[in-house]
Design a protein around this motif. Structure first.
Motif, PDB file in Angstrom:
ATOM      1  N   GLY A 120       0.708  -1.020   0.125  1.00  0.00           N
ATOM      2  CA  GLY A 120      -0.099   0.131  -0.048  1.00  0.00           C
ATOM      3  C   GLY A 120       0.801   1.257   0.016  1.00  0.00           C
ATOM      4  N   GLY A 121       1.801   1.233  -0.492  1.00  0.00           N
ATOM      5  CA  GLY A 121       2.839   2.478  -0.659  1.00  0.00           C
ATOM      6  C   GLY A 121       3.763   2.482   0.504  1.00  0.00           C
ATOM      7  N   ALA A 122       3.828   1.776   1.521  1.00  0.00           N
ATOM      8  CA  ALA A 122       4.509   1.972   2.954  1.00  0.00           C
ATOM      9  C   ALA A 122       5.786   1.309   2.404  1.00  0.00           C
ATOM     10  CB  ALA A 122       3.991   0.964   3.959  1.00  0.00           C
ATOM     11  N   TRP A 123       6.740   1.841   3.217  1.00  0.00           N
ATOM     12  CA  TRP A 123       8.365   1.556   3.462  1.00  0.00           C
ATOM     13  C   TRP A 123       8.490   0.102   3.538  1.00  0.00           C
ATOM     14  CZ3 TRP A 123      12.156   4.266   0.919  1.00  0.00           C
ATOM     15  CH2 TRP A 123      11.877   5.642   0.605  1.00  0.00           C
ATOM     16  N   VAL A 124       9.491  -0.644   2.950  1.00  0.00           N
ATOM     17  CA  VAL A 124       9.791  -2.024   3.500  1.00  0.00           C
ATOM     18  C   VAL A 124      11.322  -2.255   3.502  1.00  0.00           C
ATOM     19  CG1 VAL A 124       7.742  -3.051   2.321  1.00  0.00           C
ATOM     20  CG2 VAL A 124       9.789  -2.771   0.980  1.00  0.00           C
ATOM     21  N   ASP A 125      11.669  -2.945   4.636  1.00  0.00           N
ATOM     22  CA  ASP A 125      13.094  -3.067   4.682  1.00  0.00           C
ATOM     23  C   ASP A 125      13.263  -4.574   5.004  1.00  0.00           C
ATOM     24  OD1 ASP A 125      12.469  -3.843   7.112  1.00  0.00           O
ATOM     25  OD2 ASP A 125      13.140  -1.920   8.171  1.00  0.00           O
ATOM     26  N   LEU A 174      14.475   6.797 -21.548  1.00  0.00           N
ATOM     27  CA  LEU A 174      14.726   7.331 -22.679  1.00  0.00           C
ATOM     28  C   LEU A 174      14.615   6.645 -23.921  1.00  0.00           C
ATOM     29  CD1 LEU A 174      18.144   8.860 -20.904  1.00  0.00           C
ATOM     30  CD2 LEU A 174      15.849  10.035 -21.531  1.00  0.00           C
ATOM     31  N   GLU A 175      14.828   5.143 -23.741  1.00  0.00           N
ATOM     32  CA  GLU A 175      14.909   4.346 -24.810  1.00  0.00           C
ATOM     33  C   GLU A 175      13.504   3.998 -25.156  1.00  0.00           C
ATOM     34  OE1 GLU A 175      17.156   3.064 -27.143  1.00  0.00           O
ATOM     35  OE2 GLU A 175      18.484   4.370 -25.964  1.00  0.00           O
ATOM     36  N   SER A 176      12.677   4.044 -24.346  1.00  0.00           N
ATOM     37  CA  SER A 176      11.135   3.608 -24.458  1.00  0.00           C
ATOM     38  C   SER A 176      10.407   4.980 -25.036  1.00  0.00           C
ATOM     39  CB  SER A 176      10.442   3.476 -23.147  1.00  0.00           C
ATOM     40  OG  SER A 176      10.847   2.320 -22.474  1.00  0.00           O
ATOM     41  N   LEU A 177      10.778   6.131 -24.806  1.00  0.00           N
ATOM     42  CA  LEU A 177      10.339   7.184 -25.347  1.00  0.00           C
ATOM     43  C   LEU A 177      10.785   7.442 -26.863  1.00  0.00           C
ATOM     44  CD1 LEU A 177      10.912   9.677 -22.513  1.00  0.00           C
ATOM     45  CD2 LEU A 177       8.496   9.262 -23.596  1.00  0.00           C
ATOM     46  N   ARG A 178      12.034   7.025 -27.165  1.00  0.00           N
ATOM     47  CA  ARG A 178      12.504   7.057 -28.441  1.00  0.00           C
ATOM     48  C   ARG A 178      11.745   6.213 -29.376  1.00  0.00           C
ATOM     49  NH1 ARG A 178      18.191   7.391 -25.910  1.00  0.00           N
ATOM     50  NH2 ARG A 178      18.952   9.746 -26.127  1.00  0.00           N
ATOM     51  N   GLN A 179      11.508   4.941 -28.831  1.00  0.00           N
ATOM     52  CA  GLN A 179      10.818   3.782 -29.541  1.00  0.00           C
ATOM     53  C   GLN A 179       9.035   4.033 -29.483  1.00  0.00           C
ATOM     54  OE1 GLN A 179      12.194   0.278 -27.849  1.00  0.00           O
ATOM     55  NE2 GLN A 179      14.194   0.720 -27.940  1.00  0.00           N
ATOM     56  N   GLY A 180       8.594   5.164 -29.025  1.00  0.00           N
ATOM     57  CA  GLY A 180       7.349   5.312 -28.794  1.00  0.00           C
ATOM     58  C   GLY A 180       6.624   4.180 -28.113  1.00  0.00           C
ATOM     59  N   LYS A 181       7.209   3.720 -27.114  1.00  0.00           N
ATOM     60  CA  LYS A 181       6.620   2.676 -26.121  1.00  0.00           C
ATOM     61  C   LYS A 181       6.371   3.085 -24.848  1.00  0.00           C
ATOM     62  CE  LYS A 181       9.015  -1.170 -28.764  1.00  0.00           C
ATOM     63  NZ  LYS A 181       9.783  -2.064 -28.635  1.00  0.00           N
ATOM     64  N   ALA A 182       6.628   4.423 -24.620  1.00  0.00           N
ATOM     65  CA  ALA A 182       6.478   4.663 -23.011  1.00  0.00           C
ATOM     66  C   ALA A 182       4.968   5.433 -23.028  1.00  0.00           C
ATOM     67  CB  ALA A 182       7.544   6.089 -22.865  1.00  0.00           C
ATOM     68  N   HIS A 183       4.388   5.088 -21.680  1.00  0.00           N
ATOM     69  CA  HIS A 183       3.147   5.695 -21.350  1.00  0.00           C
ATOM     70  C   HIS A 183       3.181   6.494 -19.944  1.00  0.00           C
ATOM     71  CE1 HIS A 183       1.484   3.347 -24.630  1.00  0.00           C
ATOM     72  NE2 HIS A 183       2.352   2.194 -24.319  1.00  0.00           N
ATOM     73  N   ARG A 184       2.309   7.084 -20.036  1.00  0.00           N
ATOM     74  CA  ARG A 184       2.030   7.932 -18.662  1.00  0.00           C
ATOM     75  C   ARG A 184       0.826   7.459 -18.180  1.00  0.00           C
ATOM     76  NH1 ARG A 184       2.531  14.149 -17.707  1.00  0.00           N
ATOM     77  NH2 ARG A 184       1.981  14.319 -19.756  1.00  0.00           N
ATOM     78  N   ILE A 185       1.030   6.491 -17.267  1.00  0.00           N
ATOM     79  CA  ILE A 185      -0.196   6.017 -16.633  1.00  0.00           C
ATOM     80  C   ILE A 185      -0.287   6.621 -15.188  1.00  0.00           C
ATOM     81  CG2 ILE A 185      -1.394   3.797 -16.108  1.00  0.00           C
ATOM     82  CD1 ILE A 185       0.272   2.489 -18.330  1.00  0.00           C
ATOM     83  N   ILE A 186      -1.496   7.234 -15.086  1.00  0.00           N
ATOM     84  CA  ILE A 186      -1.822   7.554 -13.605  1.00  0.00           C
ATOM     85  C   ILE A 186      -2.860   6.757 -12.656  1.00  0.00           C
ATOM     86  CG2 ILE A 186      -2.563   9.586 -12.440  1.00  0.00           C
ATOM     87  CD1 ILE A 186      -0.359  10.071 -14.504  1.00  0.00           C
ATOM     88  N   LYS A 187      -2.026   6.347 -11.675  1.00  0.00           N
ATOM     89  CA  LYS A 187      -2.600   5.762 -10.643  1.00  0.00           C
ATOM     90  C   LYS A 187      -2.337   6.356  -9.164  1.00  0.00           C
ATOM     91  CE  LYS A 187      -3.599   0.991  -8.592  1.00  0.00           C
ATOM     92  NZ  LYS A 187      -3.139  -0.491  -8.565  1.00  0.00           N
ATOM     93  N   PRO A 188      -3.064   7.132  -8.749  1.00  0.00           N
ATOM     94  CA  PRO A 188      -2.881   7.970  -7.440  1.00  0.00           C
ATOM     95  C   PRO A 188      -2.138   7.084  -6.560  1.00  0.00           C
ATOM     96  CG  PRO A 188      -4.832   8.506  -8.538  1.00  0.00           C
ATOM     97  CD  PRO A 188      -4.753   7.346  -9.230  1.00  0.00           C
TER      98      PRO A 188
END
Length: 295
Positions: A120-125, A174-188
């Motif tokens: 749930g977004g907590a820190w783990v060690d 950077l490589e994903s963007l150059r290849q058009g494979k990057a996505h900006r998916i928003i999950k709060p």
């Protein structure tokens, strides 16, 4: 030659090759011999041309040339556990060989932060129990436990390295963007931890110099971050417009990609700093991406 050390790598891939490159650079190529395995004959030939004693190994049969393993004083396992549920292929074929060794200086098992499951977004060690929620995390947790059990029974110097998301040359946003494979998916509230492959090599090397049998280490950088922030930053470095934001619920993703969003945690790297004295080369994705762009 008496001071020459030998590293055998099961599953000699991206991270293992980075370690070999570091050892050659830091310790001197003359002070190390390297051997390893791959499932791919073409890759074996390519790495053999780089001075590595390679052989095919897919876990269905023992090594055809076991002497190269028997002569190693350092062993790295980066071969994945079997998707079929048959367990760790190296343990299946060579646990007895390793159990008889009394001269091994170091064994490293490359695991994953997926062994912690969703927090749930907590820190783990490393003090937290392994509670994997995905099948691949369960396979790694089972294999990790089996390696530690082997080490405890036979006095072997087994260490585990729980790797965050790996990036580096040829494998980065950077490589994903150059290849058009990057996505900006928003999950709060979603966080991912990352680690540059050069820092994986640094941590492994530090552990080899300071073995602590039975130890597990998180290998992650200082700043877990929402994935869309990394994509936007990389686009800025390239001077391009970042991909549009897409809500997670509407995003088209493979089942594998979607499964990564099912786990949310921030991975603490305190132990590699305090125990191994590691100062990260790339403490956040910003330094890592900037160096990759420069290269």
């Amino acid at each position: 030659m008496s001071n020459t050390r030998t590293l055998f790598c099961f599953g000699l891939g991206y991270s293992a090759l980075a370690l070999i490159e570091r050892l050659r650079r830091q310790d001197g190529a003359a002070n190390w011999l390297f051997a390893g395995t791959s499932r791919n004959a073409e890759k074996c030939a390519k790495l053999a041309a780089q001075g590595i004693d390679m052989q095919l190994f897919d876990g269905t049969a023992p090594l055809s040339k076991p002497d190269s393993l028997h002569q190693a004083d350092h062993v790295l396992i980066s071969a994945p556990s079997e998707a079929s549920g048959d367990g760790d292929p190296v343990l299946r074929q060579h646990a007895d060989d390793l159990a008889r060794r009394r001269d091994l200086r170091w064994i490293g098992y490359l695991s994953t932060t997926g062994v912690y499951g969703d927090q749930g977004g907590a820190w783990v060690d490393e003090s937290m129990p392994m509670t994997p929620s995905q099948q691949r995390g369960r396979r790694r947790a089972e294999a990790e436990a089996a390696w530690f059990a082997l080490g405890a029974r036979h006095g072997l110097p087994v260490h585990s390295f729980r790797l965050a998301g790996i990036y580096g040359p040829g494998r980065n946003t950077l490589e994903s963007l150059r290849q058009g494979k990057a996505h900006r998916i928003i999950k709060p509230g979603q966080y991912f931890s990352r680690i540059h492959v050069a820092d994986i090599a640094q941590v492994l090397h530090a552990s080899m110099l300071k073995p602590n049998p039975g130890a597990a280490y998180n290998v992650a950088d200082d700043e877990p971050a929402p994935p869309q922030e990394v994509v936007a930053h990389a686009a800025g470095l390239l001077g391009i417009t970042p991909p549009p934001e897409v809500p997670f619920e509407l995003a088209e993703m493979t089942p594998m990609a979607r499964s990564f969003y099912a786990e949310n945690k921030r991975v603490s790297n305190r132990r590699i700093k305090q125990e191994l004295g590691v100062t990260l080369l790339y403490p956040t994705y910003r330094e890592g991406l900037a160096a990759l762009l420069q290269d």
